[in-house]
Design a protein around this motif. Structure first.
Motif, PDB file in Angstrom:
ATOM      1  N   LEU A  57       0.584  -1.225  -0.018  1.00 39.05           N
ATOM      2  CA  LEU A  57       0.028   0.078   0.183  1.00 39.05           C
ATOM      3  C   LEU A  57       0.739   1.277  -0.088  1.00 39.05           C
ATOM      4  O   LEU A  57       2.076   1.275   0.593  1.00 39.05           O
ATOM      5  N   SER A 116       0.180   5.800  -0.095  1.00 40.61           N
ATOM      6  CA  SER A 116      -0.774   6.954  -0.028  1.00 40.61           C
ATOM      7  C   SER A 116      -0.037   8.251  -0.233  1.00 40.61           C
ATOM      8  O   SER A 116       1.030   8.513  -0.117  1.00 40.61           O
ATOM      9  N   ASN A 151      -8.341   4.569  -4.039  1.00 36.79           N
ATOM     10  CA  ASN A 151      -9.520   4.871  -3.573  1.00 36.79           C
ATOM     11  C   ASN A 151      -9.144   6.165  -2.898  1.00 36.79           C
ATOM     12  O   ASN A 151      -8.105   6.561  -2.035  1.00 36.79           O
ATOM     13  N   GLU A 204      -5.507   6.484  -1.402  1.00 40.23           N
ATOM     14  CA  GLU A 204      -4.875   5.239  -1.089  1.00 40.23           C
ATOM     15  C   GLU A 204      -4.607   4.646  -2.203  1.00 40.23           C
ATOM     16  O   GLU A 204      -5.457   4.154  -3.045  1.00 40.23           O
ATOM     17  N   LEU A 211      -3.642   1.148  -3.703  1.00 39.25           N
ATOM     18  CA  LEU A 211      -3.562  -0.202  -3.094  1.00 39.25           C
ATOM     19  C   LEU A 211      -3.085  -1.232  -4.152  1.00 39.25           C
ATOM     20  O   LEU A 211      -3.846  -1.766  -5.221  1.00 39.25           O
ATOM     21  N   TRP A 250      -0.614  10.158   6.094  1.00 37.75           N
ATOM     22  CA  TRP A 250      -1.473   9.647   7.251  1.00 37.75           C
ATOM     23  C   TRP A 250      -0.686   8.144   7.781  1.00 37.75           C
ATOM     24  O   TRP A 250      -0.159   7.293   6.825  1.00 37.75           O
ATOM     25  N   LEU A 302      -1.138   4.608   6.997  1.00 32.43           N
ATOM     26  CA  LEU A 302      -0.621   4.026   5.767  1.00 32.43           C
ATOM     27  C   LEU A 302       0.840   4.072   5.337  1.00 32.43           C
ATOM     28  O   LEU A 302       1.175   4.034   4.227  1.00 32.43           O
TER      29      LEU A 302
END
Length: 486
Positions: free
Chosen positions: A342, A344, A372, A400, A402, A444, A447
């Motif tokens: 992942l 971000s 997302n 996000e 992914l 964040w 993540l």
């Protein structure tokens, strides 16, 4: 922290077995089967697991790790993609049996099983007491019969404590704010074994730091969180062909623009949240929107129509439904046991250039991957930057990125060696680089991998105070749940 003479694992196991039932202490090769994290790429394994059922059990485990000089980690939902819940060769505090959710201020009697409700009048309305191992699903399923919802995320198997303490983005964000904005108190087992309650009147510095600084200060064994009368919302999916992506996103930007006149119906309402992203479907690659209207049901059709009008939908499934059901529906997109990498980025605005890069990222996206985007707006922006440790209080977007694949034998390092996951992880990193020029400093922490250099900017002007709280409550650095500035 100094290790005693002798084998730390043997010391920890001995201490645990003196105070816990034998079946709650797992050691040796059995730990590999006893822990199944969400991400199959998490390969580290603890040397010993303490399966905790009570706060006293957690205290026993923390003191055992301290006495034995073992690294300590805490497993709640297990969704930390980077594996921060498991430290190789360490002692794992497993909270998965601590999932009780108690609803207060509701009108119903006791519920069955691990969830119970009781009538307790509170001055500020309904709230829930949530044990440290409860998932988003546990919370929503508990509060739904009482007509309430909580500030939660979009995937039901995520641990509620980890989600909340790390910020807590969700589809009711415009009305309710972040998860940290709804936290009323936390019971915490500290590194020295003390059990404290942190709230605005008790351990206020710790309470401030927990709200965004996560589980870096102790083991949170119970949370108190506000509940809200939004058990049912109008929500679902409206998707557009990828060829429409650029125009739909420019329309989304206009749709969600803040108005100078808050009563102007042409602009965004706090009760309307519109996540968006890119997803491969049987109908092909789509630009999806996930609108959620939590306002007056009589206005739902007009609000959803505004989203539908962004383009010509190729897929649509929107209706009045329980928030719990809507969150459960997302689980199949990100199932446990797949391999994940992942990334971000936080964007302050969606500029034309950022939209172009987003579209290019979608063009290159492998079929098992997704994008997302959460939109932080409304109530989030009306909290002072220094009111909690979480610093991002202006309107922004969380992208996000992914990466996912089914072959668990690859390392997903994206180094171009052609192994399983290399293409997917490489795409994640390429997408991060595409968005770097438009992103806010930091990011964040929920993540971020533990070694992510962006942690240095993740807390902005709150960093100095956060590190001072860390030094006071965990001077030996036992807790490393989330990346912190160094």
């Amino acid at each position: 922290m100094t290790s005693p003479v002798g084998n730390g694992v043997e010391i920890a196991v001995g201490l645990l077995r003196e105070q816990l039932p034998a079946d709650r202490v797992v050691a040796g090769e059995a730990t590999a089967e006893a822990v199944k994290p969400w991400n199959a790429q998490v390969r580290q394994r603890p040397a010993v697991i303490a399966r905790c059922h009570t706060t006293d059990d957690v205290r026993t485990a923390v003191l055992a790790a301290r006495s034995a000089g073992l690294p300590l980690s805490v497993l709640g939902g297990g969704h930390d993609w980077g594996g921060g819940a498991i430290r190789d060769g360490g002692l794992l505090v497993d909270l998965s049996a601590m999932r009780r959710v108690t609803v207060e201020g509701a009108a119903d009697g006791a519920l069955d099983g691990a969830v119970e409700g009781r009538v307790v009048g509170t001055a500020d309305g309904a709230e829930a007491r949530v044990a440290g191992g409860a998932t988003v699903s546990d919370v929503l399923d508990a509060v739904r019969p009482h007509g309430y919802a909580a500030a939660v995320g979009t995937v039901s198997s995520v641990g509620f404590a980890g989600l909340t303490l790390g910020g807590g983005y969700g589809t009711l964000i415009g009305l309710l704010g972040l998860g940290v904005d709804n936290l009323l108190s936390a019971e915490v087992v500290l590194a020295d074994g003390r059990v404290v309650t942190a709230d605005p009147e008790h351990e206020p510095d710790l309470f401030w730091a927990l709200r965004g600084g996560g589980g870096n200060f102790g083991v949170v064994t119970e949370l108190r969180t506000r509940l809200h009368p939004h058990a049912e919302v109008t929500t679902g999916l409206i998707a557009f062909s990828w060829e429409q992506a650029g125009s739909v996103l420019r329309g989304w930007r206009n749709l969600t623009a803040a108005a100078d006149d808050v009563d102007d119906p042409a602009f965004a309402d706090d009760a309307l949240d519109v996540m968006f992203g890119a997803l491969h479907t049987p109908a092909g690659l789509v630009l999806f929107t996930s609108p959620t209207w939590a306002g007056d049901p009589a206005r739902a059709d007009e609000q959803i129509a505004r989203v539908r009008a962004l383009g010509e939908p190729v897929l649509e499934d929107v209706g009045r439904r329980a928030l719990a059901d809507a969150v459960h529906a997302m689980d199949e997109l990100f199932p446990q046991g797949r391999s994940y990498h992942l990334g971000s980025r936080l964007l302050p605005v969606l500029t034309d250039a950022a939209i172009d890069e987003f579209v290019r990222a979608g063009d290159a996206m492998p079929t098992t991957c997704a994008l997302n985007v959460h939109h932080a707006h409304g109530a989030v922006t009306r909290v002072a930057v220094d009111a909690t440790a979480y610093q991002y209080r202006d309107e922004h977007l969380v992208v996000e990125i992914l990466g996912s694949w089914t072959d668990g034998d690859g390392d997903g390092d994206g180094d171009g060696d052609g192994g399983a996951g290399a293409a997917e992880a490489g795409w994640v990193r390429d997408t991060e680089r595409r968005l770097d020029a438009y992103a806010l400093p930091g990011g964040w922490p929920n993540l971020m991998a533990r070694d992510d250099p962006r942690a240095a900017g993740a807390f902005g002007g709150n960093t100095e105070r956060l590190l001072a709280v860390k030094a006071h409550y965990d001077p030996d650095g036992m807790f490393t749940a989330m990346p912190l500035p160094r």
